[in-house]
Design a protein around this motif. Structure first.
Motif, short mmCIF file in Angstrom:
data_model
loop_
_atom_site.label_atom_id
_atom_site.label_comp_id
_atom_site.label_asym_id
_atom_site.label_seq_id
_atom_site.Cartn_x
_atom_site.Cartn_y
_atom_site.Cartn_z
N LYS A 47 0.81 -1.21 0.00
CA LYS A 47 0.00 0.00 0.00
C LYS A 47 0.85 1.27 0.00
O LYS A 47 0.47 2.28 -0.60
CB LYS A 47 -0.94 0.01 1.21
N ALA A 48 1.99 1.21 0.64
CA ALA A 48 2.85 2.40 0.73
C ALA A 48 3.31 2.88 -0.64
O ALA A 48 3.63 4.05 -0.81
CB ALA A 48 4.06 2.08 1.60
N TYR A 49 3.31 1.99 -1.62
CA TYR A 49 3.80 2.35 -2.95
C TYR A 49 2.69 2.57 -3.97
O TYR A 49 2.95 3.04 -5.08
CB TYR A 49 4.70 1.22 -3.49
N LEU A 50 1.46 2.20 -3.61
CA LEU A 50 0.42 2.13 -4.63
C LEU A 50 -0.24 3.48 -4.93
O LEU A 50 -0.49 4.27 -4.02
CB LEU A 50 -0.68 1.15 -4.19
N PRO A 51 -0.56 3.72 -6.19
CA PRO A 51 -1.35 4.90 -6.55
C PRO A 51 -2.82 4.64 -6.30
O PRO A 51 -3.23 3.52 -5.94
CB PRO A 51 -1.08 5.03 -8.05
N ASP A 52 -3.65 5.65 -6.50
CA ASP A 52 -5.10 5.46 -6.42
C ASP A 52 -5.56 4.58 -7.59
O ASP A 52 -4.88 4.45 -8.60
CB ASP A 52 -5.82 6.81 -6.46
N GLY A 53 -6.74 4.01 -7.44
CA GLY A 53 -7.30 3.23 -8.53
C GLY A 53 -6.80 1.80 -8.60
O GLY A 53 -6.89 1.15 -9.64
N ILE A 54 -6.30 1.27 -7.48
CA ILE A 54 -5.78 -0.08 -7.46
C ILE A 54 -6.92 -1.09 -7.57
O ILE A 54 -8.03 -0.87 -7.08
CB ILE A 54 -4.96 -0.33 -6.18
N GLN A 55 -6.66 -2.21 -8.22
CA GLN A 55 -7.59 -3.33 -8.32
C GLN A 55 -6.89 -4.56 -7.73
O GLN A 55 -5.79 -4.91 -8.15
CB GLN A 55 -7.96 -3.60 -9.79
N ILE A 56 -7.54 -5.20 -6.76
CA ILE A 56 -6.91 -6.30 -6.03
C ILE A 56 -7.68 -7.60 -6.26
O ILE A 56 -8.88 -7.68 -5.99
CB ILE A 56 -6.87 -6.01 -4.52
N ALA A 57 -6.98 -8.60 -6.74
CA ALA A 57 -7.52 -9.95 -6.80
C ALA A 57 -6.59 -10.86 -5.99
O ALA A 57 -5.44 -10.51 -5.75
CB ALA A 57 -7.61 -10.43 -8.24
N TRP A 58 -7.10 -12.00 -5.58
CA TRP A 58 -6.24 -12.92 -4.84
C TRP A 58 -6.62 -14.37 -5.15
O TRP A 58 -7.76 -14.69 -5.48
CB TRP A 58 -6.27 -12.67 -3.34
N ALA A 59 -5.61 -15.23 -5.07
CA ALA A 59 -5.79 -16.66 -5.25
C ALA A 59 -5.45 -17.39 -3.96
O ALA A 59 -5.30 -18.61 -3.95
CB ALA A 59 -4.92 -17.16 -6.39
N THR A 60 -5.32 -16.65 -2.88
CA THR A 60 -5.02 -17.20 -1.56
C THR A 60 -6.29 -17.83 -0.98
O THR A 60 -7.36 -17.22 -1.03
CB THR A 60 -4.54 -16.08 -0.62
#
Length: 332
Positions: free
Chosen positions: A93-106
């Protein structure tokens, strides 16, 4: 080649998903936390430790730098173990810009408090962050070998689910979309507990009848908990429920099943873990599922006995006898 995706987690499944996206023409960046491991992947163009054989496509690059991930694209697919899920996202999160999309396979729960992983994503980013989960019956080695596979992509945002499906879908990798994120999460997490139980039963030599009964009653437990937490009953009859449960309970490619087999054959927990040498999600999931069941008043006897074997030193055969000694009742 104008599509981009970053995959976090350079184990067998994360590497497979990165290879799949790259094969489908997507510019792909694979991240892992271990610099030496990622350097060997960059040099060998292969994950010799976790996925030997498949060669990386030219459009797949690797890194151990989260800042590079953030600068690469805004579509992140997380495939780290559940115990590292929250910490990885907090660092990212410290590096991310706005508008992030998160998917996971965990597949698992938040190890801090047993919450579902979509809650972790919402807490770290926001309730409005596009979020999706990939789940279903899928061994990494078979997907990497281009054998036919079908999975579920669950998201409350249909457009985001469709985007992921477009990136991953191929002639040999079929994607189905689903809006029931909770149901798919519960199915993917708790089936690992049932796989340990099935492995224990087979390790004890209890036969195919026992395995079939355990899978069937295990599905009942998953449905009861999943519906209580807000999932839809029909989800558990699909790929992310029954499909994944059958796969992981019956095939020795499953680490959770192999772990249970070792316990049933008389090996201790530490020895079994060392032999397998990779993450066994069902160990932590057994504790988290047991506590969730107690919290919500859900009857989960197979989960309870598996928890007692893993955390209270109950002998595997005694756990089976406890299940058989339960009061006779109507099937439900």
């Amino acid at each position: 080649m104008n599509k981009k995706i970053a995959v976090l987690g350079a184990g067998s499944w994360g590497t497979t998903l990165a290879i799949l996206a790259a094969r489908n023409g997507c510019r792909t960046l694979l991240w892992g936390h271990n610099r030496e491991h990622m350097a060997s992947l960059a040099q060998d163009r292969e994950n010799k430790r976790y996925l030997p054989g498949p060669v990386f496509p030219e459009n797949l690059s690797v890194t151990s730098d989260l800042a590079e991930v953030a600068g690469f694209c805004n579509l992140i697919l997380v495939s780290v173990p559940s115990h590292a899920f929250k910490d990885t996202l907090l660092k990212l999160k410290a590096y991310l810009p706005d508008g992030i999309q998160i998917a996971w396979a965990t597949k698992g729960f938040n190890s801090d408090n047993g919450s579902l992983l979509h809650k972790v994503v919402a807490d770290i980013f926001s309730e409005q962050t596009p979020a999706a989960l990939l789940s279903g019956p899928s061994f990494a080695a078979e997907v990497a070998a281009d054998l036919p596979t079908a999975i579920t992509i669950a998201s409350p945002q249909p457009d985001f689910a469709a985007l992921l499906a477009d990136i991953l879908h191929s002639e040999r990798f079929r994607t189905y979309t689903n809006s029931d994120l909770i149901g798919v999460e519960v199915g993917g997490a708790v089936k690992n507990v049932m796989a340990i139980a099935a492995g224990i039963a087979d390790g004890l030599g209890l036969g195919a009848n026992t395995r079939a009964a355990l899978i069937t009653r295990g599905l009942n437990e998953i449905i009861r908990l999943g519906v209580k937490l807000g999932g839809k009953q029909e989800t558990f009859m699909g790929l992310a429920g029954l499909g994944d449960l059958i796969l992981t309970c019956t095939d020795n490619q499953s680490r959770n099943r192999r772990f249970g087999l070792a316990l049933g054959q008389g090996k201790d927990r530490a020895e079994a873990i060392q032999e397998i040498g990779q993450e066994i999600e069902g160990i932590s999931a057994a504790k988290e599922t047991f506590l969730l069941a107690k919290k919500h008043g859900v009857d989960m006897p197979i989960t309870e006995q598996t928890y007692k074997v893993l955390y209270e030193g109950l002998a595997p055969l005694e756990a089976v006898q406890n299940l058989l000694a339960r009061e006779q009742k109507a099937e439900s």
